[in-house]
Motif scaffolding. Structure first.
Motif, mmCIF file in Angstrom:
data_model
loop_
_atom_site.group_PDB
_atom_site.id
_atom_site.type_symbol
_atom_site.label_atom_id
_atom_site.label_comp_id
_atom_site.label_asym_id
_atom_site.label_seq_id
_atom_site.Cartn_x
_atom_site.Cartn_y
_atom_site.Cartn_z
ATOM 1 N N PRO A 17 -89.002 -88.162 7.141
ATOM 2 C CA PRO A 17 -88.565 -86.647 7.058
ATOM 3 C C PRO A 17 -88.445 -85.951 8.138
ATOM 4 O O PRO A 17 -87.482 -85.165 8.277
ATOM 5 C CB PRO A 17 -89.984 -86.151 5.910
ATOM 6 C CG PRO A 17 -90.673 -87.656 5.619
ATOM 7 C CD PRO A 17 -90.098 -88.665 6.371
ATOM 8 N N CYS A 18 -89.205 -86.134 9.263
ATOM 9 C CA CYS A 18 -89.163 -85.494 10.325
ATOM 10 C C CYS A 18 -88.056 -85.560 11.302
ATOM 11 O O CYS A 18 -87.654 -84.978 12.248
ATOM 12 C CB CYS A 18 -90.493 -85.479 11.243
ATOM 13 S SG CYS A 18 -92.114 -85.368 10.378
ATOM 14 N N CYS A 23 -85.495 -83.098 9.659
ATOM 15 C CA CYS A 23 -86.215 -81.745 9.044
ATOM 16 C C CYS A 23 -85.361 -80.618 9.651
ATOM 17 O O CYS A 23 -85.364 -80.533 11.069
ATOM 18 C CB CYS A 23 -87.656 -81.869 9.616
ATOM 19 S SG CYS A 23 -88.436 -80.380 9.111
ATOM 20 N N ARG A 72 -87.986 -78.401 12.005
ATOM 21 C CA ARG A 72 -88.881 -79.121 12.807
ATOM 22 C C ARG A 72 -89.364 -78.216 14.093
ATOM 23 O O ARG A 72 -90.672 -78.344 14.576
ATOM 24 C CB ARG A 72 -88.255 -80.199 13.286
ATOM 25 C CG ARG A 72 -89.028 -81.138 14.209
ATOM 26 C CD ARG A 72 -88.679 -82.443 14.633
ATOM 27 N NE ARG A 72 -87.263 -82.406 15.314
ATOM 28 C CZ ARG A 72 -87.184 -82.108 16.545
ATOM 29 N NH1 ARG A 72 -88.084 -82.273 17.492
ATOM 30 N NH2 ARG A 72 -85.971 -82.260 16.901
ATOM 31 N N CYS A 120 -92.446 -76.292 13.403
ATOM 32 C CA CYS A 120 -93.576 -76.988 12.873
ATOM 33 C C CYS A 120 -94.638 -77.255 13.858
ATOM 34 O O CYS A 120 -94.153 -77.887 15.013
ATOM 35 C CB CYS A 120 -93.066 -78.335 12.364
ATOM 36 S SG CYS A 120 -94.006 -79.406 11.697
ATOM 37 N N VAL A 175 -95.841 -74.136 8.584
ATOM 38 C CA VAL A 175 -95.086 -75.235 8.843
ATOM 39 C C VAL A 175 -95.876 -76.158 9.636
ATOM 40 O O VAL A 175 -95.981 -76.158 10.828
ATOM 41 C CB VAL A 175 -93.561 -74.943 9.440
ATOM 42 C CG1 VAL A 175 -92.886 -76.270 9.089
ATOM 43 C CG2 VAL A 175 -92.970 -74.019 8.755
ATOM 44 N N PRO A 186 -97.611 -80.449 9.406
ATOM 45 C CA PRO A 186 -97.351 -81.908 9.000
ATOM 46 C C PRO A 186 -98.409 -82.039 7.767
ATOM 47 O O PRO A 186 -98.185 -82.768 6.812
ATOM 48 C CB PRO A 186 -97.704 -82.951 9.978
ATOM 49 C CG PRO A 186 -97.915 -82.029 11.250
ATOM 50 C CD PRO A 186 -97.805 -80.731 11.047
ATOM 51 N N CYS A 225 -96.852 -80.283 4.774
ATOM 52 C CA CYS A 225 -95.436 -80.281 4.754
ATOM 53 C C CYS A 225 -94.966 -80.816 3.216
ATOM 54 O O CYS A 225 -95.324 -81.770 2.776
ATOM 55 C CB CYS A 225 -95.024 -81.306 5.768
ATOM 56 S SG CYS A 225 -93.309 -81.701 5.773
ATOM 57 N N TYR A 240 -91.605 -81.349 2.697
ATOM 58 C CA TYR A 240 -90.675 -82.536 2.944
ATOM 59 C C TYR A 240 -91.238 -83.835 2.952
ATOM 60 O O TYR A 240 -90.781 -84.742 2.088
ATOM 61 C CB TYR A 240 -90.162 -82.285 4.133
ATOM 62 C CG TYR A 240 -89.271 -81.139 4.489
ATOM 63 C CD1 TYR A 240 -88.105 -80.962 3.636
ATOM 64 C CD2 TYR A 240 -89.563 -80.238 5.191
ATOM 65 C CE1 TYR A 240 -87.106 -79.763 3.731
ATOM 66 C CE2 TYR A 240 -88.760 -78.998 5.280
ATOM 67 C CZ TYR A 240 -87.616 -78.663 4.606
ATOM 68 O OH TYR A 240 -86.876 -77.569 4.820
ATOM 69 N N ILE A 241 -92.405 -83.884 3.388
ATOM 70 C CA ILE A 241 -93.122 -85.365 3.459
ATOM 71 C C ILE A 241 -93.653 -85.570 1.907
ATOM 72 O O ILE A 241 -93.755 -86.515 1.419
ATOM 73 C CB ILE A 241 -94.264 -85.248 4.351
ATOM 74 C CG1 ILE A 241 -93.681 -85.119 5.891
ATOM 75 C CG2 ILE A 241 -95.082 -86.812 4.178
ATOM 76 C CD1 ILE A 241 -94.654 -85.409 6.946
ATOM 77 N N ASN A 250 -96.308 -86.320 13.917
ATOM 78 C CA ASN A 250 -96.483 -85.530 12.619
ATOM 79 C C ASN A 250 -96.689 -86.385 11.456
ATOM 80 O O ASN A 250 -97.472 -86.273 10.704
ATOM 81 C CB ASN A 250 -95.083 -84.766 12.364
ATOM 82 C CG ASN A 250 -94.997 -83.502 13.131
ATOM 83 O OD1 ASN A 250 -95.722 -82.996 13.731
ATOM 84 N ND2 ASN A 250 -93.854 -82.730 12.749
HETATM 85 S S1 SF4 Z 1 -93.935 -82.374 9.091
HETATM 86 FE FE1 SF4 Z 1 -92.734 -81.659 7.712
HETATM 87 S S2 SF4 Z 1 -92.008 -79.555 8.619
HETATM 88 FE FE2 SF4 Z 1 -93.072 -80.593 10.147
HETATM 89 S S3 SF4 Z 1 -91.242 -81.755 11.194
HETATM 90 FE FE3 SF4 Z 1 -91.892 -83.083 9.686
HETATM 91 S S4 SF4 Z 1 -90.559 -82.804 7.923
HETATM 92 FE FE4 SF4 Z 1 -90.582 -81.103 9.115
#
Ligand code: SF4
Lengths: 311, 499
Positions: free
Chosen positions: A282-283, A286, A289, A292, A298, A300, A303, A305-306, B414
């Motif tokens: 996902p990152c 993204c 990002r 984030c 925003v 992790p 998140c 998206y994750i 992350n």
């Molecule tokens: S943790 Fe989520 S918001 Fe942050 S960079 Fe990764 S996908 Fe994007």
């Protein structure tokens, strides 16, 4: 600017085998000089048997539009007669400035010239130049053509010229609008054709080189395939198809090799790598990002998206 | 060094070695080289703790120490810390080449940083006993496996001594010492004895594994581009390269055709033997340029161009990233700029055959995101005319690669954060499950009845079980993602290594 060299090459080819329009023009003028009563198509034909009727018509039209020839009928035969040079001048109503502008535009050929460039070359004031251009336009000596390169840009060229592809955009434009969907369809179909060839190698028993050679296709072969499909309303040239094939090269799906006889061969290729692991995460793709961080909206930890990716 | 590299190293140290090693690592990262006293001052940790942490860092090769006029200074090696992410892949290699037992041995060494041969063998033996009682393994068999690991250079002698005062690295011997097997058997019984390899330590040869990973990338790239046979040829060529070239050289010394033929004949690839010449020509003519013909004597001399190979691979990777982030039209523009080197906006839309507006938008997006660079070119026109300005777009691959490496660090950081979070918020349940497991195995040893065992398993409610399974899958998926991101990171790092 690198617009398809095809057509201009063709022009050169013609010029080397036959007389160029300028020479024909001069010959006709010379002929007209000898016969003050006027010349007929027949006269021209007997004097210059090599000249194609189409070309003759073109040259005559040009001379007529420039006011160098007069046209009249005698005993149901069309005759062309040379105009009195002094009269020509007054008939054209041209003064020196007009002549200068006319020559500048003439020099630009069928690619045309932008008004700004005319101004630089002629050193005329904008208002004056505008007037001259208007007057030349109403007399049908020149015309303004919208260029596809920039939507608001007009270029000027002689009235009787067929605008160059760089101005009209060739097959890919309809009234200055780029036909993106048409290009996309062609791009897909060309790839389909080449990819099909690549698949055929699966049953090839003649060794890897032979298998690779099956995958090659010339642009003419691709062109034939596309023409036979009948998906194009306009008639496409091989050069047009090569432009499409180039986009496939830029898509990383096709490669071009120069063959021994100097033609280009195209073939579909496999990329070196599977999509990289980064973009499967996902990152990796993204959009937020940059914003984030460990804390804040925003992050992790929370998140979305994750969360979606995990679901 | 970069922000996310620092954060990533920090979480890795925390995860594997705890908060003290983490803070010493952080401190070294921020300040570069440092002496013991200073580390104590800035971290505020008691001296014994700092020493302990430094020991760990040195032991695993995450830091080195150097004697300077200011005393002993400690340097942090972030790249080495990041290799923690690759340990599973190293183990996979060991398993592939030397078998399951070797994988376990390697794991032992990875867990401890360095270890003596006898200890490695004994520990592995114990573990094998616990896990797979049906499979009998003997000490001498394990010793053979250990020697195999050394022969393959997966393990190497550790120059890290207990006193930490070794001089300039001299050439170290890599022979496995004679082990006293009887003494080892004694130790296993719980007695003390001397196995004969005191203070001869072994560590994992990270360099060797990096090479393997690098070679693997090249082999699979050729396999994907051409076919299995070509991939195998690439592998054989890489073997031959090692015989004559320093492992990290840009290009290999010429490999003669006769040797390639010899090597190929020994493996079971009939089509490759039959069409060897053709396959060589294919590789040579392929646009990927992994292989070059450098001479014609004796049927041809070939050289592997690793540097060029990784340039091609890095391009492909970056193109893929652009494609995924900004779409296929953006990727088309990116490749177009690559192939034209310097190109004007107008040319971009014409050649890419993308409507002017869209092409402009994409080009400027790529510019803004630093995938493209722009150069202004002033050209003096006629005296009266103002100077004409061209804007040329181009790509600085090194810069893009560095940016993407940073991107990988960030993504890894992350993902790890999220994984930790998932397991922390489900800690109670994970702990409970662990307790149940220990309890079950203890009771089994004491001959508990089926009913008793079933009762214990019942301690988890069905909903708890469901939840636990979900968490475990989540953690597994995130961990897998970390491995994948690291693959990209590794490839890009390799590119920078060569360029
Ligand atoms: S943790 Fe989520 S918001 Fe942050 S960079 Fe990764 S996908 Fe994007």
């Amino acid at each position: 600017m690198e617009i398809d060299p095809g057509p201009s090459e063709e022009h050169n080819v013609n010029a080397s085998t036959e007389d160029s329009p300028e020479i024909i023009e001069q010959k006709i003028i010379a002929l007209a000089h000898t016969k003050t009563k006027g010349i007929s198509d027949k006269d021209i034909l007997s004097e210059m048997p090599d000249v194609q009727p189409v070309q003759r018509a073109l040259v005559i039209n040009k001379l007529l539009s420039q006011g160098l020839l007069d046209l009249y009928k005698q005993d149901k035969i069309l005759l062309y007669r040379l105009k009195d040079p002094n009269k020509v001048k007054t008939a054209k109503g041209a003064d020196n400035e007009e002549k200068i502008v006319y020559t500048i535009i003439e020099e630009a050929g069928n690619k045309g010239i932008w008004i700004r460039d005319i101004r630089f070359k002629s050193n005329l004031m904008p208002t004056q130049l505008n007037k001259i251009l208007k007057s030349l336009e109403t007399k049908k000596f020149i015309k303004a053509v919208k260029s596809v390169a920039a939507s608001k840009k007009k270029v000027y060229m002689l009235y009787n010229l067929e605008p160059d592809r760089s101005v009209t955009g060739g097959a890919w434009y309809q009234d200055q609008d780029f036909e993106a969907e048409f290009v996309d369809v062609l791009n897909q179909q060309c790839y389909r054709f080449l990819e099909q060839k690549r698949k055929e190698t699966k049953d090839c028993r003649g060794g890897p080189i032979a298998a690779r050679n099956i995958t090659f296709a010339t642009s003419r072969e691709v062109w034939k395939f596309i023409s036979d499909l009948g998906i194009s309303k306009v008639k496409l040239s091989v050069d047009d198809l090569e432009m499409i094939l180039n986009t496939l090269i830029y898509d990383g799906k096709v490669e071009k090799t120069l063959s021994n006889d100097g033609t280009y061969l195209y073939r579909a290729v496999e990329p070196l790598l599977e999509p990289p692991g980064l973009i499967k995460a996902p990152c990796g793709v993204c959009p937020v990002r940059k914003n984030c961080s460990d804390f804040g909206d925003v992050s992790p930890i929370n998140c979305q998206y994750i969360t979606e990716w995990l679901a | 060094m970069s922000l996310f590299c620092e954060k990533l190293c920090s979480v890795l140290l925390l995860e594997h070695f705890g908060p003290i090693v983490q803070s010493v690592g952080d401190d070294l990262f921020k300040h570069g080289a440092k002496s013991l006293g200073f580390i104590r001052a800035t971290t505020g940790l008691p001296l014994p703790k700092v020493k302990e942490a430094l020991c760990v860092l040195l032991q695993y090769g995450f830091a080195i120490h150097r004697q300077t006029e200011k005393g002993i200074q400690y340097h942090f090696l972030p790249d080495k810390v990041i290799t923690i992410l690759r340990y599973p892949r190293y183990m996979f290699f060991a398993k592939k080449f030397c078998g399951d037992e070797a994988e376990m041995m390697l794991e032992e060494v990875l867990k401890r940083g360095y270890e003596t041969a006898s200890q490695i063998i004994i520990k592995t033996f114990h573990r094998l006993e616990q896990h797979r009682s049906e499979h009998q393994s003997s000490l001498s068999m394990l010793k053979d496996k250990f020697e195999l690991l050394v022969k393959n250079q997966f393990l190497t002698r550790s120059i890290c001594t207990e006193t930490m005062d070794e001089g300039p690295a001299e050439k170290i011997e890599c022979n496995v010492p004679d082990l006293n097997m009887q003494a080892m058997a004694q130790i296993m019984q719980g007695n003390t004895d001397d196995p004969g390899d005191n203070k001869i330590y072994w560590r994992v040869n990270l360099d060797r594994f990096e090479q393997d990973l690098r070679d693997q990338i090249m082999v699979s790239a050729i396999t994907k581009r051409v076919d299995e046979n070509a991939g195998e040829l690439m592998r054989q060529l890489l073997f031959l390269m090692y015989l004559r070239t320093a492992s990290w050289a840009d290009t290999s010394n010429p490999i003669p055709y006769s040797e390639i033929k010899e090597a190929v004949r020994k493996i079971n690839y009939p089509l490759l033997v039959q069409y060897l010449d053709q396959y060589l020509r294919l590789l040579e003519e392929d646009s990927s340029q992994f292989l070059k013909r450098v001479g014609d004597s004796g049927g041809g001399q070939f050289s592997i161009n690793t540097k060029e190979a990784f340039s091609q691979l890095a391009w492909t990777t970056v193109e893929n990233i652009v494609m995924e982030r900004f779409g296929s039209k953006a990727a088309r523009i990116f490749r177009l700029v690559r192939s034209r080197k310097y190109v004007e906006q107008e040319q971009i839309q014409q050649l890419a055959m993308i409507p002017a507006k869209e092409a402009k938008h994409l080009t400027y997006t790529l510019l803004q995101e630093n995938y493209l660079q722009m150069q202004e070119l002033k050209k003096a026109g006629a005296s009266a005319a103002p100077t004409k300005t061209f804007f040329l777009f181009y790509i600085d691959l090194n810069q893009v690669v560095r940016m993407e490496i940073e991107h990988c660090y960030h993504a890894l950081y992350n993902t790890i954060q999220r994984r930790e979070q998932e397991s922390a918020s489900n800690k109670r349940m994970i702990d409970k499950q662990l307790r149940i497991q220990t309890l079950t195995s203890n009771l089994k040893e004491h001959g508990a009845t089926e009913e008793q065992l079933a009762e214990i398993v019942e301690m988890m409610t069905p909903s708890e079980k469901l939840q636990l399974e979900k968490v475990q899958n989540t953690i597994k998926k995130l961990g897998g993602s970390e491995l994948q991101i690291d693959e990209t990171l590794f490839l890009l790092t390799m590119y920078l290594h060569y360029h």
